[in-house]
Design an enzyme around this catalytic site. Sequence first.
Site, mmCIF file in Angstrom:
data_model
loop_
_atom_site.group_PDB
_atom_site.id
_atom_site.type_symbol
_atom_site.label_atom_id
_atom_site.label_comp_id
_atom_site.label_asym_id
_atom_site.label_seq_id
_atom_site.Cartn_x
_atom_site.Cartn_y
_atom_site.Cartn_z
ATOM 1 N N ASP A 1 -19.183 -33.678 34.961
ATOM 2 C CA ASP A 1 -19.081 -32.304 35.444
ATOM 3 C C ASP A 1 -20.283 -32.062 36.352
ATOM 4 O O ASP A 1 -21.379 -31.775 35.887
ATOM 5 C CB ASP A 1 -19.054 -31.329 34.267
ATOM 6 C CG ASP A 1 -18.942 -29.878 34.744
ATOM 7 O OD1 ASP A 1 -18.974 -29.651 35.978
ATOM 8 O OD2 ASP A 1 -18.825 -28.988 33.882
ATOM 9 N N LYS B 1 -19.381 -24.510 42.879
ATOM 10 C CA LYS B 1 -20.632 -23.949 43.401
ATOM 11 C C LYS B 1 -20.883 -24.311 44.874
ATOM 12 O O LYS B 1 -20.290 -23.692 45.739
ATOM 13 C CB LYS B 1 -21.788 -24.316 42.473
ATOM 14 C CG LYS B 1 -21.534 -23.707 41.075
ATOM 15 C CD LYS B 1 -22.662 -23.681 40.103
ATOM 16 C CE LYS B 1 -22.271 -22.758 38.946
ATOM 17 N NZ LYS B 1 -22.244 -23.359 37.633
ATOM 18 N N TYR C 1 -22.353 -26.803 29.455
ATOM 19 C CA TYR C 1 -21.372 -25.744 29.719
ATOM 20 C C TYR C 1 -20.397 -26.253 30.765
ATOM 21 O O TYR C 1 -20.803 -26.817 31.786
ATOM 22 C CB TYR C 1 -22.091 -24.500 30.236
ATOM 23 C CG TYR C 1 -21.157 -23.374 30.648
ATOM 24 C CD1 TYR C 1 -20.398 -22.689 29.702
ATOM 25 C CD2 TYR C 1 -21.047 -22.991 31.987
ATOM 26 C CE1 TYR C 1 -19.557 -21.649 30.087
ATOM 27 C CE2 TYR C 1 -20.209 -21.955 32.375
ATOM 28 C CZ TYR C 1 -19.464 -21.291 31.421
ATOM 29 O OH TYR C 1 -18.628 -20.262 31.797
HETATM 30 C C1 LIG Z 1 -20.967 -23.123 36.647
HETATM 31 C C2 LIG Z 1 -20.448 -24.282 35.938
HETATM 32 C C3 LIG Z 1 -19.095 -24.385 35.573
HETATM 33 C C4 LIG Z 1 -18.126 -23.256 35.745
HETATM 34 O O1 LIG Z 1 -17.927 -22.919 37.088
HETATM 35 P P1 LIG Z 1 -17.351 -21.465 37.425
HETATM 36 O O2 LIG Z 1 -17.159 -21.506 38.909
HETATM 37 O O3 LIG Z 1 -18.393 -20.491 36.968
HETATM 38 O O4 LIG Z 1 -16.081 -21.300 36.687
HETATM 39 C C5 LIG Z 1 -18.663 -25.560 35.012
HETATM 40 N N1 LIG Z 1 -19.501 -26.586 34.793
HETATM 41 C C6 LIG Z 1 -20.802 -26.523 35.116
HETATM 42 C C7 LIG Z 1 -21.681 -27.704 34.879
HETATM 43 C C8 LIG Z 1 -21.325 -25.366 35.681
HETATM 44 O O5 LIG Z 1 -22.638 -25.302 35.948
#
Ligand SMILES: *Cc1c(COP(=O)(O)O)cnc(C)c1O
Length: 431
Positions: free
Chosen positions: A240, A268, A145
């Site tokens: 990511d 995060k 994701y």
């Molecule tokens: C949470 C997450 C996102 C999205 O971040 P948001 O701050 O919720 O938009 C993207 N990539 C990964 C791997 C994530 O865990």
Amino acid sequence: MVAMAISEELFERACRVIPGGVNSPVRAFRRLERAPFFVKKAEGCYLTDEDDRQYIDYVGTWGPAILGHAPKPVLEAVQAAIPNGLGYGIPTRVEVTMAETVCRWVPSIEKVRMTNSGTEATMSAIRLARGYTGRKYVVKFAGCYHGHVDSLLVAAGSGALTHGEPDSAGVPAEFASLTLSLPYNNREALEEAFARYRGQIAAVIVEPYPGNAGFYLPRPGYLEFLREITAREGALLIFDEVMTGFRISPAGVQGKLGITPDLTTLGKIIGGGLPVGAFGGRREIMDCVSPLGPVYQAGTLSGNPVAMAAGLAQLRALEEGDAYGRLEYLGARLEEGVRAALRDVALPLTFKRSGSMFCLFFTQEDVVDLDSAMTGDFGMFRRYFLSMLEQGVYVAPSPYETGFISTAHSEADIDATVAAMRVALRAAARG
Ligand SMILES: *Cc1c(COP(=O)(O)O)cnc(C)c1O
């Protein structure tokens, strides 16, 4: 059943004015067929809900709360920043310090730009990769994701090389068709994609340790393979690390394994609980971003001084203590307890962990990709989750989420969690 009168009433009100009653879907507990609890306050590893029930928390705001909730150094930094104003849209000193800190912690990042969420970071990184390479296709992996970016909301196609079908209504198939969704941990699938779309793939984006379909790990050499093949084919490798950054090690998974991606996305933890994301990487690539280069990217609130102060304070606190040693110690203690409980209850389920990230899968299959993650028994998970909640332990309300330990968890919290798990596993097994 747990008394949740006030949460239930709030949820009813919420459902009248907010779609599904929530501002992000997984909070709704929908598949669990019950109302979510509403949090009133949180401190350390404990949440207190509106009905004054307390929970040991393993969701940790879905990742940011690595020091636990309301950590003192972060609260103090925010309080110190507030009297100077909440934001100006003009450069500030704290943004420079933040960028220097990120570049120092994550050596593959030579320049970095702040955003307000992980989604913005991945969206911008993809645009940058396309702008830099002049190519249009992006490879992602099923089960990874990357936020709710239109072109990244693509699930696994049945054939590895079929064009992606959008996961969400409102994403035209034409957008999704530029995203190739492949199985994680499968080298052949990626080799075939590069052979078929030679010279047209701008980037491979990957959660190096996938944490959004449960939590599982790369096979030995797999991430190194991603580095080699992208370099050979002239595509960018985007890690990511929105979830794993500052979590798996100070420099995320790349720091732990010694792999250098071209671009990295963060989020995060970097915001200390406030809304922050970031993308960065090689100088030559980052210099394509506006105003130096032709790839447009912007944000009214990006680099917000209060959010920067919170994030910096969290990173400094992580740097000062032996945070990563502590998280590994607590993670190992939890793992030992879980494995013993699984043996005693005679439930040979799959458990994955690295440092402070973990996932219990309600399957006996090894989990290495989305398909194997999906073999879990949802009914079993539901009984387990509800029993944990009733016993005052909050694990994610979905079997496809990662558990997070914070430095605020104590040995006693971990041991109490394992004791609750023994009860919950028996409840899960009873059917
Ligand atoms: C949470 C997450 C996102 C999205 O971040 P948001 O701050 O919720 O938009 C993207 N990539 C990964 C791997 C994530 O865990």
